[in-house]
Scaffold this motif. Structure first.
Motif, PDB file in Angstrom:
ATOM      1  N   HIS A 142       0.824  -1.214   0.000  1.00  0.00           N
ATOM      2  CA  HIS A 142       0.000   0.000   0.000  1.00  0.00           C
ATOM      3  C   HIS A 142       0.860   1.267   0.000  1.00  0.00           C
ATOM      4  N   THR A 143       2.113   1.156  -0.402  1.00  0.00           N
ATOM      5  CA  THR A 143       3.001   2.329  -0.410  1.00  0.00           C
ATOM      6  C   THR A 143       3.071   2.938  -1.814  1.00  0.00           C
ATOM      7  N   THR A 144       3.683   4.118  -1.890  1.00  0.00           N
ATOM      8  CA  THR A 144       3.972   4.736  -3.195  1.00  0.00           C
ATOM      9  C   THR A 144       4.871   3.814  -4.012  1.00  0.00           C
ATOM     10  N   ARG A 185       2.709  -0.088  12.668  1.00  0.00           N
ATOM     11  CA  ARG A 185       2.643   0.931  13.705  1.00  0.00           C
ATOM     12  C   ARG A 185       2.828   2.304  13.077  1.00  0.00           C
ATOM     13  N   ARG A 186       1.884   3.205  13.320  1.00  0.00           N
ATOM     14  CA  ARG A 186       2.035   4.578  12.838  1.00  0.00           C
ATOM     15  C   ARG A 186       2.659   5.414  13.944  1.00  0.00           C
ATOM     16  N   LEU A 187       3.722   6.140  13.632  1.00  0.00           N
ATOM     17  CA  LEU A 187       4.392   6.944  14.661  1.00  0.00           C
ATOM     18  C   LEU A 187       3.941   8.399  14.574  1.00  0.00           C
ATOM     19  N   ASP A 188       3.771   9.028  15.745  1.00  0.00           N
ATOM     20  CA  ASP A 188       3.526  10.477  15.771  1.00  0.00           C
ATOM     21  C   ASP A 188       4.829  11.220  15.995  1.00  0.00           C
ATOM     22  N   ASN A 228      14.941   6.815   9.334  1.00  0.00           N
ATOM     23  CA  ASN A 228      13.661   7.409   8.932  1.00  0.00           C
ATOM     24  C   ASN A 228      13.504   7.346   7.417  1.00  0.00           C
ATOM     25  N   THR A 229      12.679   6.405   6.951  1.00  0.00           N
ATOM     26  CA  THR A 229      12.437   6.273   5.500  1.00  0.00           C
ATOM     27  C   THR A 229      10.936   6.419   5.229  1.00  0.00           C
ATOM     28  N   THR A 230      10.359   7.519   5.729  1.00  0.00           N
ATOM     29  CA  THR A 230       8.903   7.650   5.683  1.00  0.00           C
ATOM     30  C   THR A 230       8.401   8.409   4.450  1.00  0.00           C
ATOM     31  N   ARG A 241       4.646  10.985  -5.691  1.00  0.00           N
ATOM     32  CA  ARG A 241       6.104  10.939  -5.480  1.00  0.00           C
ATOM     33  C   ARG A 241       6.503  11.851  -4.321  1.00  0.00           C
ATOM     34  N   PRO A 242       7.389  11.373  -3.453  1.00  0.00           N
ATOM     35  CA  PRO A 242       7.863  12.217  -2.336  1.00  0.00           C
ATOM     36  C   PRO A 242       9.015  13.119  -2.795  1.00  0.00           C
ATOM     37  N   CYS A 243       8.674  14.300  -3.349  1.00  0.00           N
ATOM     38  CA  CYS A 243       9.716  15.173  -3.922  1.00  0.00           C
ATOM     39  C   CYS A 243      10.224  16.176  -2.889  1.00  0.00           C
ATOM     40  N   GLY A 286      11.004  11.116  -8.044  1.00  0.00           N
ATOM     41  CA  GLY A 286      10.631  10.123  -9.051  1.00  0.00           C
ATOM     42  C   GLY A 286      11.692   9.062  -9.257  1.00  0.00           C
ATOM     43  N   ALA A 287      12.590   8.900  -8.273  1.00  0.00           N
ATOM     44  CA  ALA A 287      13.709   7.974  -8.483  1.00  0.00           C
ATOM     45  C   ALA A 287      14.006   7.116  -7.258  1.00  0.00           C
ATOM     46  N   GLY A 288      12.994   6.867  -6.447  1.00  0.00           N
ATOM     47  CA  GLY A 288      13.237   6.132  -5.197  1.00  0.00           C
ATOM     48  C   GLY A 288      13.730   4.718  -5.412  1.00  0.00           C
TER      49      GLY A 288
HETATM   50  C1  LIG Z   1       3.536   6.663 -10.973  1.00  0.00           C
HETATM   51  C2  LIG Z   1       4.924   6.579 -10.393  1.00  0.00           C
HETATM   52  C3  LIG Z   1       5.941   6.011 -11.150  1.00  0.00           C
HETATM   53  C4  LIG Z   1       7.225   5.920 -10.624  1.00  0.00           C
HETATM   54  N1  LIG Z   1       8.189   5.330 -11.376  1.00  0.00           N
HETATM   55  C5  LIG Z   1       9.450   5.220 -10.869  1.00  0.00           C
HETATM   56  C6  LIG Z   1      10.459   4.581 -11.640  1.00  0.00           C
HETATM   57  O1  LIG Z   1      10.219   4.113 -12.748  1.00  0.00           O
HETATM   58  N2  LIG Z   1      11.710   4.489 -11.090  1.00  0.00           N
HETATM   59  C7  LIG Z   1      12.004   4.990  -9.850  1.00  0.00           C
HETATM   60  O2  LIG Z   1      13.147   4.887  -9.417  1.00  0.00           O
HETATM   61  N3  LIG Z   1      11.054   5.603  -9.104  1.00  0.00           N
HETATM   62  C8  LIG Z   1       9.792   5.739  -9.587  1.00  0.00           C
HETATM   63  N4  LIG Z   1       8.818   6.373  -8.848  1.00  0.00           N
HETATM   64  C9  LIG Z   1       9.205   7.004  -7.579  1.00  0.00           C
HETATM   65  C10 LIG Z   1       9.210   6.010  -6.432  1.00  0.00           C
HETATM   66  O3  LIG Z   1       7.997   5.290  -6.421  1.00  0.00           O
HETATM   67  C11 LIG Z   1       9.400   6.724  -5.086  1.00  0.00           C
HETATM   68  O4  LIG Z   1      10.518   7.583  -5.135  1.00  0.00           O
HETATM   69  C12 LIG Z   1       9.634   5.688  -3.992  1.00  0.00           C
HETATM   70  O5  LIG Z   1       8.596   4.739  -4.008  1.00  0.00           O
HETATM   71  C13 LIG Z   1       9.735   6.320  -2.601  1.00  0.00           C
HETATM   72  O6  LIG Z   1       9.945   5.254  -1.712  1.00  0.00           O
HETATM   73  P1  LIG Z   1       9.958   5.462  -0.146  1.00  0.00           P
HETATM   74  O7  LIG Z   1      10.247   4.133   0.451  1.00  0.00           O
HETATM   75  O8  LIG Z   1      10.814   6.614   0.199  1.00  0.00           O
HETATM   76  O9  LIG Z   1       8.460   5.941   0.207  1.00  0.00           O
HETATM   77  P2  LIG Z   1       7.084   5.145   0.266  1.00  0.00           P
HETATM   78  O10 LIG Z   1       7.003   4.058  -0.725  1.00  0.00           O
HETATM   79  O11 LIG Z   1       6.026   6.191   0.243  1.00  0.00           O
HETATM   80  O12 LIG Z   1       7.107   4.475   1.712  1.00  0.00           O
HETATM   81  C14 LIG Z   1       7.003   5.267   2.883  1.00  0.00           C
HETATM   82  C15 LIG Z   1       6.750   4.334   4.059  1.00  0.00           C
HETATM   83  O13 LIG Z   1       6.766   5.095   5.265  1.00  0.00           O
HETATM   84  C16 LIG Z   1       5.631   4.768   6.049  1.00  0.00           C
HETATM   85  N5  LIG Z   1       5.282   5.900   6.899  1.00  0.00           N
HETATM   86  C17 LIG Z   1       5.064   7.184   6.525  1.00  0.00           C
HETATM   87  N6  LIG Z   1       4.767   7.925   7.613  1.00  0.00           N
HETATM   88  C18 LIG Z   1       4.812   7.085   8.683  1.00  0.00           C
HETATM   89  C19 LIG Z   1       4.601   7.266  10.083  1.00  0.00           C
HETATM   90  N7  LIG Z   1       4.288   8.452  10.610  1.00  0.00           N
HETATM   91  N8  LIG Z   1       4.724   6.186  10.893  1.00  0.00           N
HETATM   92  C20 LIG Z   1       5.031   4.960  10.387  1.00  0.00           C
HETATM   93  N9  LIG Z   1       5.243   4.752   9.067  1.00  0.00           N
HETATM   94  C21 LIG Z   1       5.146   5.805   8.234  1.00  0.00           C
HETATM   95  C22 LIG Z   1       4.570   4.442   5.011  1.00  0.00           C
HETATM   96  O14 LIG Z   1       3.498   3.726   5.605  1.00  0.00           O
HETATM   97  C23 LIG Z   1       5.392   3.637   4.016  1.00  0.00           C
HETATM   98  O15 LIG Z   1       5.521   2.305   4.469  1.00  0.00           O
HETATM   99  C24 LIG Z   1       7.515   6.445  -9.332  1.00  0.00           C
HETATM  100  C25 LIG Z   1       6.490   7.006  -8.574  1.00  0.00           C
HETATM  101  C26 LIG Z   1       5.202   7.072  -9.087  1.00  0.00           C
HETATM  102  C27 LIG Z   1       4.115   7.660  -8.247  1.00  0.00           C
END
Ligand SMILES: Cc1cc2nc3c(=O)[nH]c(=O)nc-3n(C[C@H](O)[C@H](O)[C@H](O)COP(=O)(O)OP(=O)(O)OC[C@H]3O[C@@H](n4cnc5c(N)ncnc54)[C@H](O)[C@@H]3O)c2cc1C
Length: 328
Positions: free
Chosen positions: A39-41, A157-160, A174-176, A274-276, A304-306
């Motif tokens: 259910h993540t981005t 667990r959701r953190l505040d 912190n990878t939120t 995307r988390p920009c 857009g590059a996570g």
């Molecule tokens: C349509 C689309 C296409 C993309 N295509 C590409 C691509 O081709 N190549 C590429 O490299 N990137 C691509 N990206 C970008 C990539 O998806 C993101 O950069 C990456 O998913 C970010 O990952 P993340 O783990 O930082 O964040 P997320 O996947 O958002 O994960 C964040 C996590 O933190 C948790 N969290 C947040 N707040 C709290 C809290 N308070 N307490 C507890 N947990 C918390 C969430 O529940 C989740 O588990 C694309 C994005 C989109 C939307």
């Protein structure tokens, strides 16, 4: 599990990669997360290796290189490739007119300019290289299973506040993603909405990228059984509803490059935000002293590059955590 040494907050691609790197060097790790990986981005990502919409270049390029090599190793092993959903594909990046070679051209495989007669109609320049394609619906569950084999637990667990995790472990990563805006009050984060189409793959096996053309960002990413068509980059838009008009426009743009796409079966639409940030945040904060000392390493804002940056950033996080724990 005995008390963790490190708690990784977040279970997107960033969190799972950091947890893996730390578990591989023998650290006792837990992942605490609000949303499960599906259910993540990260689950919505296209996802191919390409440093798109992310800064600063001097750090992004070395991080991208580490990930390129790591994905390449997964793709090179037939069993690992099938299990993880990571494959290598020929990628064509297309431009309206000539541009200099990108800084990453020196380390990707088989990089060359396209011949004029190879270019699809309407393009004045292009390059070809080998790009990892990462099938997220397979990759994320595979990572969770690998973490399970290393006894890394995922805790819902959701953190505040990060203090909740700091009370349970000396090191917190912190990878939120976009969640860091609230969790640590980071006003430099902003959402950029994306939408992609999923269609039957047919015979397609080449990635196409047009980031600079007059019609808007366009990409075609053939996975093992389907193809992802993009894209959309709506700054400061954070809803995840499907926009039918955008779906039609995406198909039109992709079909200009690959007309057979019109005949393929529609399988679904994914939307994510995307988390920009003006620059990826990968730094550390030390809190307290002596026995009570704590370390927080932040790793978020990958835009857009996570996926592209995931292993490179995770390696730096691991090195920072190891240096701190060893000096303790
Ligand atoms: C349509 C689309 C296409 C993309 N295509 C590409 C691509 O081709 N190549 C590429 O490299 N990137 C691509 N990206 C970008 C990539 O998806 C993101 O950069 C990456 O998913 C970010 O990952 P993340 O783990 O930082 O964040 P997320 O996947 O958002 O994960 C964040 C996590 O933190 C948790 N969290 C947040 N707040 C709290 C809290 N308070 N307490 C507890 N947990 C918390 C969430 O529940 C989740 O588990 C694309 C994005 C989109 C939307």
């Amino acid at each position: 599990m005995t008390d963790p040494e490190v708690i990784v907050v977040g279970a997107g691609v960033a969190g799972l990669s950091c947890a893996t790197e730390l578990a591989l060097v023998g650290r006792k790790v837990q992942v605490w997360t609000d949303a499960l990986p599906e259910h993540t981005t990260s689950r919505a990502a296209a996802a191919f290796w390409y440093p798109y919409r992310v800064d600063p270049v001097d750090r992004v390029i070395p991080w991208s290189q580490v990930s390129y090599e790591r994905f390449g190793a997964l793709a090179a092993d037939a069993v690992l490739s099938r299990a993880s959903g990571v494959i290598m594909r020929e990628a064509w990046e297309l431009f309206p007119e000539p541009v200099p070679a990108p800084p990453w051209s020196r380390f990707v495989d088989l990089f060359r300019e396209l011949w004029p007669e190879e270019l699809p109609e309407g393009y004045g320049h292009g390059v070809v290289f080998e790009a990892p394609v990462i099938e997220m619906p397979r990759y994320l569950p595979w990572m969770v299973a690998e973490l399970g084999r290393m006894s890394v637990e995922l805790v819902r667990r959701r953190l505040d506040s990060l203090d909740e995790a700091l009370a349970a472990a000396p090191v917190v990563v912190n990878t939120t993603g976009l969640g860091a805006r609230e969790l640590v009050g980071d006003a430099r984060l902003f959402g950029v909405r994306g939408q992609v189409l999923r269609r039957a793959r047919g015979e397609l096996d080449r990635v196409y990228i047009d980031e600079h053309g007059p019609h808007g960002i366009t990409y075609i990413v053939p996975r093992s059984e389907d193809v992802i068509l993009g894209g959309v980059a709506d700054d400061d838009v954070e809803h995840t509803r499907v926009d039918e008009g955008q779906s039609e426009a995406i198909l039109d743009r992709c079909a200009r490059i690959e007309p057979t796409l019109r005949e393929t079966q529609a399988l679904g639409v994914n939307v994510g935000v995307r988390p920009c940030r003006d620059a990826v945040r990968l730094d550390q904060e030390e809190i307290g002293e002596g026995e009570q000392a704590r370390l927080v390493v932040h790793d978020y804002g990958h835009g857009g590059a996570g996926v592209t940056l995931s292993w490179g950033c995770a390696a730096e996080v691991r090195d920072r955590v190891e240096a701190w724990l060893e000096a303790r």
